[in-house]
Motif scaffolding. Structure first.
Motif, mmCIF file in Angstrom:
data_model
loop_
_atom_site.group_PDB
_atom_site.id
_atom_site.type_symbol
_atom_site.label_atom_id
_atom_site.label_comp_id
_atom_site.label_asym_id
_atom_site.label_seq_id
_atom_site.Cartn_x
_atom_site.Cartn_y
_atom_site.Cartn_z
ATOM 1 N N TYR A 1 13.238 -0.485 27.335
ATOM 2 C CA TYR A 1 13.828 0.492 27.920
ATOM 3 C C TYR A 1 12.812 1.641 28.379
ATOM 4 C CZ TYR A 1 16.276 5.029 28.054
ATOM 5 O OH TYR A 1 16.729 6.317 28.380
ATOM 6 N N GLN B 1 27.711 8.549 30.969
ATOM 7 C CA GLN B 1 28.173 7.150 31.551
ATOM 8 C C GLN B 1 27.956 6.067 30.134
ATOM 9 O OE1 GLN B 1 24.007 5.823 33.165
ATOM 10 N NE2 GLN B 1 22.994 7.617 31.130
ATOM 11 N N HIS C 1 10.148 4.358 31.093
ATOM 12 C CA HIS C 1 10.489 5.031 30.744
ATOM 13 C C HIS C 1 9.563 5.458 30.354
ATOM 14 C CE1 HIS C 1 14.683 3.785 31.427
ATOM 15 N NE2 HIS C 1 15.215 4.945 31.985
ATOM 16 N N MET D 1 15.835 14.751 34.766
ATOM 17 C CA MET D 1 16.973 14.719 34.093
ATOM 18 C C MET D 1 18.013 13.928 34.968
ATOM 19 S SD MET D 1 18.860 16.568 31.286
ATOM 20 C CE MET D 1 18.994 17.886 32.324
ATOM 21 N N LYS D 2 18.387 12.872 34.147
ATOM 22 C CA LYS D 2 20.217 12.680 34.548
ATOM 23 C C LYS D 2 21.216 13.294 34.704
ATOM 24 C CE LYS D 2 18.609 7.483 34.582
ATOM 25 N NZ LYS D 2 19.001 6.011 33.865
ATOM 26 N N SER D 3 22.130 13.341 35.443
ATOM 27 C CA SER D 3 23.086 14.185 35.195
ATOM 28 C C SER D 3 24.316 13.798 33.946
ATOM 29 C CB SER D 3 23.549 14.910 36.189
ATOM 30 O OG SER D 3 24.452 14.464 37.159
ATOM 31 N N ASP D 4 24.869 12.571 34.287
ATOM 32 C CA ASP D 4 25.958 11.736 34.136
ATOM 33 C C ASP D 4 25.724 11.250 32.366
ATOM 34 O OD1 ASP D 4 27.956 10.828 33.961
ATOM 35 O OD2 ASP D 4 27.097 8.772 34.283
ATOM 36 N N TYR D 5 26.077 12.378 31.205
ATOM 37 C CA TYR D 5 26.134 12.059 30.014
ATOM 38 C C TYR D 5 26.660 11.212 30.008
ATOM 39 C CZ TYR D 5 26.438 13.478 25.765
ATOM 40 O OH TYR D 5 26.053 12.876 23.653
#
Length: 103
Positions: free
Chosen positions: A98, A7, A102, A1-5
């Protein structure tokens, strides 16, 4: 999971969200389904086959137009609407790209 919500949303997604919001209403979906391939319709034609008042149809057409789902042209006193295939194709292509990237 990416941590930069927080973004930044990609620019092409801004238009996409407007289209999805416009298509989120069942009446607007029904209006969109009225169009035959290549057909142009005006408010009166849509209202004639709809269960909605002409003013309500006009509102829904305006929402679809402002979101880019429909294109329009004023000829005389009438505004003619048609499906903006380029905008919809572009939007759904972004979504499919997308999903493909993904999965």
């Amino acid at each position: 999971m990416k941590s930069d919500y927080k973004q930044t949303i990609p620019p092409q997604w801004a238009a996409m969200s407007k289209i999805f919001l416009a298509l989120g209403d069942e009446h607007r979906q029904r209006i969109l389904l009225l169009f035959e391939p290549g057909e142009r319709l005006n408010v009166g034609q849509v209202a004639e086959v709809s269960t909605l008042a002409r003013s309500t149809v006009s509102h829904h057409l305006k929402v679809l137009h402002e979101a880019g789902v429909l294109a329009s042209e004023k000829i005389g006193k009438e505004v003619w609407f048609w499906i903006n295939r380029d905008a919809l194709t572009e939007t759904f292509t972004h979504v499919l790209d997308y999903v493909k990237d993904h999965t």
